[in-house]
Enzyme design. Structure first.
Site, PDB file in Angstrom:
ATOM      1  N   SER A 139     -40.109  35.428  62.121  1.00  0.00           N
ATOM      2  CA  SER A 139     -41.578  35.385  62.133  1.00  0.00           C
ATOM      3  C   SER A 139     -42.021  33.942  61.922  1.00  0.00           C
ATOM      4  O   SER A 139     -41.293  33.155  61.289  1.00  0.00           O
ATOM      5  CB  SER A 139     -42.130  36.236  60.991  1.00  0.00           C
ATOM      6  OG  SER A 139     -43.505  35.921  60.747  1.00  0.00           O
ATOM      7  N   TYR A 152     -42.497  38.187  52.227  1.00  0.00           N
ATOM      8  CA  TYR A 152     -42.135  38.464  53.632  1.00  0.00           C
ATOM      9  C   TYR A 152     -41.552  37.204  54.278  1.00  0.00           C
ATOM     10  O   TYR A 152     -40.499  37.255  54.926  1.00  0.00           O
ATOM     11  CB  TYR A 152     -43.390  38.931  54.377  1.00  0.00           C
ATOM     12  CG  TYR A 152     -43.219  39.143  55.870  1.00  0.00           C
ATOM     13  CD1 TYR A 152     -42.553  40.256  56.362  1.00  0.00           C
ATOM     14  CD2 TYR A 152     -43.763  38.231  56.783  1.00  0.00           C
ATOM     15  CE1 TYR A 152     -42.415  40.456  57.738  1.00  0.00           C
ATOM     16  CE2 TYR A 152     -43.631  38.425  58.152  1.00  0.00           C
ATOM     17  CZ  TYR A 152     -42.957  39.539  58.624  1.00  0.00           C
ATOM     18  OH  TYR A 152     -42.822  39.736  59.987  1.00  0.00           O
TER      19      TYR A 152
END
Ligand SMILES: NC(=O)c1ccc[n+]([C@@H]2O[C@H](COP(=O)([O-])OP(=O)(O)OC[C@H]3O[C@@H](n4cnc5c(N)ncnc54)[C@H](O)[C@@H]3O)[C@@H](O)[C@H]2O)c1
Length: 257
Positions: A139, A152
């Site tokens: 990501s 995350y």
């Protein structure tokens, strides 16, 4: 790009977001899709779009289920040439407010799952004395992040570390390991996460796309899929240990200017 004759396993491949775009692109370039999911309803839906795909229900965060999945695939499919570690879960919570259970749940899927899937995938390649390919879905949060995304982002940074390290270890077996780091890829369910920090979720997405990215249009799921297809294909045969940001120039842009 030509993936004809290649058996490619996509974890979380029943997803509507990045996973859906990966299945679309790999199917377009001739791959035989082996779609892993935790959710039976999602797999049924995706099989309507790809009736020739091979479904395999398993939770990638559970060691015994991952091991059983690869045993089953060995018998039913034979060699798996490529693995796309797409299954992942999100979390919108400050690191200091995150509970132990939230942290463990996220790491169990987003990094331990990637390691376990890769471990069993590589073992079957070595047994078949074959080269192969892994593409991990990282990501942009591994590169630049925002409040509520530290945990995350840290898991995705670990994914990129694993990508580089496994690429070093496996190069001698002609096994390549790469990653893509998608920017914001819209799916309706994302609004629920965004509503944890703003009541104007639709406007937030529009502002992000218009002001945050160098190219002011949305990243489509299949844009991620085409990058994955390239990395899996022989056109990418000299690329290993790398991460390609598929983010319309989000991570290269200074904010506010
Ligand atoms: N959507 C985005 O904006 C975005 C941006 C950057 C990275 N990503 C990453 O892309 C990947 C896909 O995310 P997405 O948001 O596009 O969703 P997606 O639509 O691809 O769905 C993910 C799928 O994974 C499945 N799944 C979840 N946990 C699982 C488990 N333990 N075992 C097997 N399957 C499981 C879900 O059922 C779901 O179908 C994730 O790794 C995510 O972190 C997404």
């Amino acid at each position: 790009m030509n993936l004809t004759g290649k058996n490619i396993l996509i974890s979380g491949g029943g997803g509507y977001g990045v996973g859906g775009g990966i299945c679309k692109a790999l199917h377009e370039y001739g791959a035989r899709l082996i779609i892993n999911e935790i959710c039976e309803e999602r797999i049924e839906a995706v099989l309507k779009a790809y009736p020739d795909a091979i479904p395999v229900i398993a939770d990638v965060s559970r060691y015994a289920e991952v091991e059983a999945m690869f045993h089953r695939l060995e018998k039913e499919v034979g060699i798996i040439h490529g693995l796309v570690n797409n299954a992942g879960v999100g979390l919108s919570q400050s690191a200091h407010e995150t509970s132990e259970a939230e942290f463990d749940d996220l790491y169990q899927v987003d990094i331990k799952g990637v390691w376990m899937m890769s471990k069993f995938f590589v073992k079957q390649l070595l047994q078949h004395q074959s080269g192969g390919n892994i593409v991990n879905i990282s990501s942009v949060h591994a590169h630049a992040t925002m409040s509520r995304y530290a945990v995350y982002g840290s898991a995705k940074s670990a994914v990129e570390g694993l990508t580089r390290g496994m690429a070093v270890e496996l190069g001698k077996y002609d096994i390549r390991v790469n990653a893509i780091a998608p920017g914001y890829v819209h799916a309706e369910q994302n609004y629920d996460l965004i509503r944890t920090w703003t009541s104007e979720a639709e406007q937030w997405v529009q502002d992000y796309i218009q002001k945050g990215q160098a190219i002011p249009r949305a990243v489509q799921p299949e844009d991620c899929g085409y990058a994955v297809a390239f990395l899996l294909s022989d056109l990418g045969k000299s690329i290993t240990g790398q991460t390609i940001c598929v983010d319309n120039g989000d991570t290269i842009k200074l904010s506010g200017v």
